[in-house]
Design an enzyme around this catalytic site. Structure first.
Site, short mmCIF file in Angstrom:
data_model
loop_
_atom_site.label_atom_id
_atom_site.label_comp_id
_atom_site.label_asym_id
_atom_site.label_seq_id
_atom_site.Cartn_x
_atom_site.Cartn_y
_atom_site.Cartn_z
N LYS A 53 0.84 -1.20 0.00
CA LYS A 53 0.00 0.00 0.00
C LYS A 53 0.87 1.25 0.00
CE LYS A 53 -3.89 -2.40 2.04
NZ LYS A 53 -4.62 -2.82 3.24
N GLN A 97 -4.78 -1.60 9.44
CA GLN A 97 -4.64 -2.93 8.84
C GLN A 97 -5.15 -3.99 9.82
OE1 GLN A 97 -3.32 -3.46 5.61
NE2 GLN A 97 -4.12 -5.51 5.96
N ASP A 120 -11.40 2.46 3.67
CA ASP A 120 -11.75 1.04 3.54
C ASP A 120 -13.26 0.85 3.43
OD1 ASP A 120 -9.62 -0.64 3.25
OD2 ASP A 120 -9.26 -0.92 5.40
#
Ligand code: NAP
Length: 298
Positions: A53, A97, A120
């Protein structure tokens, strides 16, 4: 093989190039989109995802803020960091994460992130906006799947869509997106009766289960478009000590019946990071009161 292979890698590369040029235009106006990634602990798979990422974020010209916290970090300290990122105007997107260590709660963590920065798309606010037709930030993998489907099929109105899997991360937002596109949507799961029969109804079949090659060729309606989201790492049959990735769909069998199918790897996977960048750009444009560029959201 009858089916066309949907090249998610190429599509994602095109998206990343468009994002890079939009970022360059924003920078010329003094705005730099920024994505903050929080990693708690040292889960090896998470380390790899976070590194990917970071690289992708920097490559499109955005600022990447990485925050690595000790595995024993308290919820109070994690939330203090999230609060400071929520308040930081240089940060347009925030993701934590997952999985996080057991003493932390994923739901509470997501809820702490400002929904406008929840790139997200996992917050209750963004799930609710998606379900009610608002301007949500949409979970990255379903967003990527919908982009591939639109690119392949154009207008999806009236199509029978079957999504196998009902997770908050994928199955539910995927079904909502397909519903928004005027598909007739069925969500299948582990308690579904006659799953092969349900799948055979689908013009669009999306599998997100995590069981290697579960979907067989005779589950696929002739001419269907098949999107394989599942990822299972298995021992490599020819290379001792090595592994390879398999999807939820028996690719060789399904490709004889479908009109188009995504491979694993190289199908849905590359779209996830591209859509994370797209969501960060979307969040940045909204925060700065600018129009969201074409093709970044749906
Ligand atoms: P998940 O939370 O474990 O959900 C799996 C779903 O599959 C559940 O709804 C479950 O039903 C259903 N299921 C399990 N066994 C089944 C069976 N025998 N028949 C029918 N349905 C069954 O997983 P997820 O997070 O949605 O991810 C699913 C897969 O997609 C995983 O392989 C994951 O690695 C992959 N994935 C890939 C990407 C990417 O970037 N390419 C992103 C996200 C996920 P119940 O609800 O009834 O238990």
């Amino acid at each position: 093989m009858a089916a066309d292979v949907i090249d998610g890698k190429a599509f994602a590369a095109g998206m990343r190039a468009s994002i890079a040029s939009e970022v360059a235009a924003l920078k010329a106006a003094g705005i730099v989109p920024g994505l903050a990634v929080i990693l708690v602990g040292e889960d090896p798979a998470s380390e790899v995802y976070v590194a990917h990422k970071h690289k992708a974020t920097v490559e499109v010209g955005m600022t990447s803020f990485e925050h690595r916290l000790q595995a024993e970090t308290s919820e109070a300290d994690l939330f203090a960091l999230i609060d400071s990122l929520n308040a930081d105007p240089a940060v347009h997107g925030i993701l934590c994460q997952f999985p996080v260590p057991g003493h932390l709660d994923e739901r509470r963590t997501v809820a702490r992130i400002d929904p406008a920065k929840d790139v997200d798309g996992l917050s209750v606010t963004n799930a609710g906006l998606l379900a009610t037709g608002g301007d949500a930030l949409v979970s990255c993998t379903p967003l990527g799947c919908l982009m591939l489907l639109r690119d392949r099929l154009g207008d999806l109105t009236g199509k029978e869509a079957v999504v196998i899997g009902r997770s908050n991360l994928f199955g539910k937002p995927m079904a909502q997106l397909l519903l928004r596109e005027n598909c007739t949507v069925t969500i299948a799961h582990s308690r579904t009766r006659d799953l092969p029969g349900v799948c055979r109804r689908a013009d669009i079949l999306v599998a997100a289960v995590g069981r290697a090659e579960m979907v067989k060729g005779d589950w696929v309606k002739p001419g269907a478009t098949v999107i394989d989201v599942g990822i299972t790492r298995v021992p490599h049959p020819e290379k001792p000590g090595k592994t390879r990735l398999l999807g939820d769909v028996d690719f060789a069998e399904a490709a004889e019946v479908a009109s188009a199918i995504t491979p694993v790897p190289g199908g849905v996977g590359p779209m996830t990071i591209a859509c994370l960048l797209a969501n960060t750009l979307t969040a940045c444009c909204r925060a700065e009161g600018r129009p969201v560029p074409e093709g970044m959201t749906v």
